[in-house]
Write a protein that holds these residues in place. Structure first.
Motif: not given
Ligand SMILES: O=C1CCCN[C@@H]1CCCn1cnc2cc(F)c(F)cc2c1=O
Ligand SMILES: [Mg+2]
Length: 485
Positions: A81, A109, A111, A230
């Motif tokens: 990713h 981001t 995550e 998502h």
């Protein structure tokens, strides 16, 4: 400063930059890709946030704030990713004169920032669902042409990150959030969007599937992703060991979602509704919905006029309408008309001696320029009706313009022609990634390649035997294709 140097249909890029500056939304900054968001933009962001935050609280989201910084090894945790994004990551390497032990990344981001703690916090099924949202900035050091709101190296967003015991719960929430994004665009920004699913190639690589709301800019003939929701499946649960003990005492991995919309939404609204006089604001997101302007006349009773303006503003404010007045002595009424038109204020109320004598006000609409004289007695109802009318008219007009750009095609030649005609293409596709790659390769050029924008949930009838426009193989679905931002 007054008036626009560029016309929207002649030089869209220059027109856009001028509108966002002249309407006092943006100030350019001395670092490329970074912009100052002024009150006229931030108040819009705050109105959207007020709606969205209230809605996700109904869905039991909890507010969090995670650190801006993430260590290198944690960021690298998720290879596939990250690998495509590595060039966009901004790093802190020094403090003062001394180098840091190890470089620290600024979140692009969150995550990898959040999920080690999801792993720690989630032990039992009783800890689920976990629902986390944060409002913050993110940094992505992009190199393609920076554009205020649309593509900047730092932007504001909300990022939701949730974890469930079952896929069904995750699937349901993906669509609940996508519907909120549709409402942000269609009910507030008056921008028509299409809900759909991203292709395997265009989806978030770290996830299971991606849904999005897609907008379209007729002037450039480019699609633009409005927001994204998502389902991550159990991919991140596996990577970060996010497991829970179910009712039967067995250990299972959680099912996760992540979803975001950003300040890009403001740019899409500007591009959609703006005209050659400047910004045109949908009333639902207008920081000022009604601007009241006194029109003094040589020896007319200026005090009485000013008092009429003040009582008009307070009547409207008391009824929940965002009204203000412009009594600046050093500007003419004409100058003020242009100024507030540039800022896109939906309604202007003019009060002059005649209006005073007739106990009426003159109201001018920003969207279609129409003027109407209304008695002061039913001021609120009339203004409310006009604002609702503007909101509706802006969405309707934008929808008609967008729909006029949609072209259904079935052959390659029609596809390339439509592409060069700045169309939003709806084409039958065999749903094979190789074909998607092939279309990209065959349409490469300085305007950028064509790509799939989404496969709309709302699928037209696909007659038996319809062939894919690019491969000639049996088509499986209708997809939107086009150049994009
Ligand atoms: O799109 C969303 C919704 C909110 C949470 N994140 C997901 C996926 C973000 C996809 N993405 C998007 N851009 C990125 C840029 C980077 F530099 C980087 F290191 C990682 C990413 C990256 O993972
Ligand atoms: Mg990107």
């Amino acid at each position: 400063k007054l008036g626009m140097a560029y016309k929207k249909d002649d030089n869209f890029g220059e027109w856009y930059s001028e509108v966002v500056v002249n309407s006092e939304m943006i100030e350019y900054y001395d670092i490329s890709g970074c912009y100052i968001l002024r009150p006229w933009a931030m108040e819009i962001w705050e109105l959207l946030k007020e709606f969205f935050d209230a809605e996700i609280k109904k869905l039991k989201l909890k507010p969090y704030y995670f650190p801006l910084f993430v260590t290198e090894n944690v960021l690298q945790k998720e290879k596939d990713h990250i690998e495509g994004f590595a060039p966009e990551v901004a790093w802190v390497t020094k403090s003062g004169k001394s180098d840091l032990e190890a470089p620290i990344a600024i979140r692009p981001t969150s995550e990898t920032v959040m999920y080690p703690y999801f792993s720690k916090w989630i032990r039992s099924h009783r800890d689920l669902p976990l629902r986390c949202n944060q409002w913050c900035n993110v940094v992505r050091w992009e190199f393609s042409n920076p554009t205020p709101f649309i593509r900047s190296r730092e932007f504001l967003w909300q990022e939701g990150h949730t974890a469930f015991a079952t896929k069904e719960e995750a699937d349901e929430e993906v669509l609940q959030i996508l519907e909120l994004y549709r409402r942000i665009y269609e009910e507030f920004l008056a921008v028509p969007v299409s809900k759909g699913r991203k292709s395997e190639m265009e989806k978030f690589a770290g996830g299971l599937y991606t849904t999005s709301v897609e907008a379209f800019i007729p002037n450039t003939g480019r699609g633009i992703q409005g927001a994204t929701s998502h389902c991550l499946g159990q991919n991140f649960a596996k990577m970060f060991d996010i497991t829970f003990e179910n009712e039967k005492g067995a250990r299972e991995m959680v099912w996760q979602n992540s979803w975001a919309y950003t300040t890009r939404s403001i740019g899409v609204m500007v591009m959609t509704h703006g005209d050659d006089k400047g910004l045109v604001l949908p009333p639902k997101v207008a920081p000022i919905q009604v601007i009241v302007i006194p029109v003094p006349y040589k020896d007319a009773d200026t005090t009485a006029i000013k008092e009429a303006c003040e009582s008009t503003v307070s009547t409207l404010n008391q009824s929940g309408i965002r009204a203000d007045l412009d009594t600046r002595e050093n500007y003419s009424p004409g100058w003020k008309y242009s100024h507030w038109e540039m800022k896109g204020v939906p309604l202007r109320i003019e009060i002059g001696p005649k209006d005073l004598a007739n106990k009426q006000v003159r109201i001018v609409r920003r969207d279609n320029g129409s003027k109407v004289d209304i008695p002061v007695t039913n001021l609120f109802e009339e203004v409310k009706g006009l604002l609702d009318g503007i909101q509706e008219n802006l969405l309707k007009t934008a929808k008609e313009k967008r729909d006029a750009c949609i072209e259904v095609i079935k052959t390659w030649d029609d596809f390339t022609a439509a592409l060069n005609n700045k169309r939003l293409i709806l084409a039958p596709w065999c749903d094979e990634e190789e074909v998607e790659k092939d279309v990209k390769a065959r349409t490469k050029g300085d305007l950028g390649a064509a790509k799939t924008l989404c496969t709309p949930f709302d699928q037209p009838e696909l007659p038996e035997g319809t062939l894919c426009f690019a491969s000639g193989k049996p088509a499986k679905k209708w997809s939107f294709w086009g150049r994009s931002y």
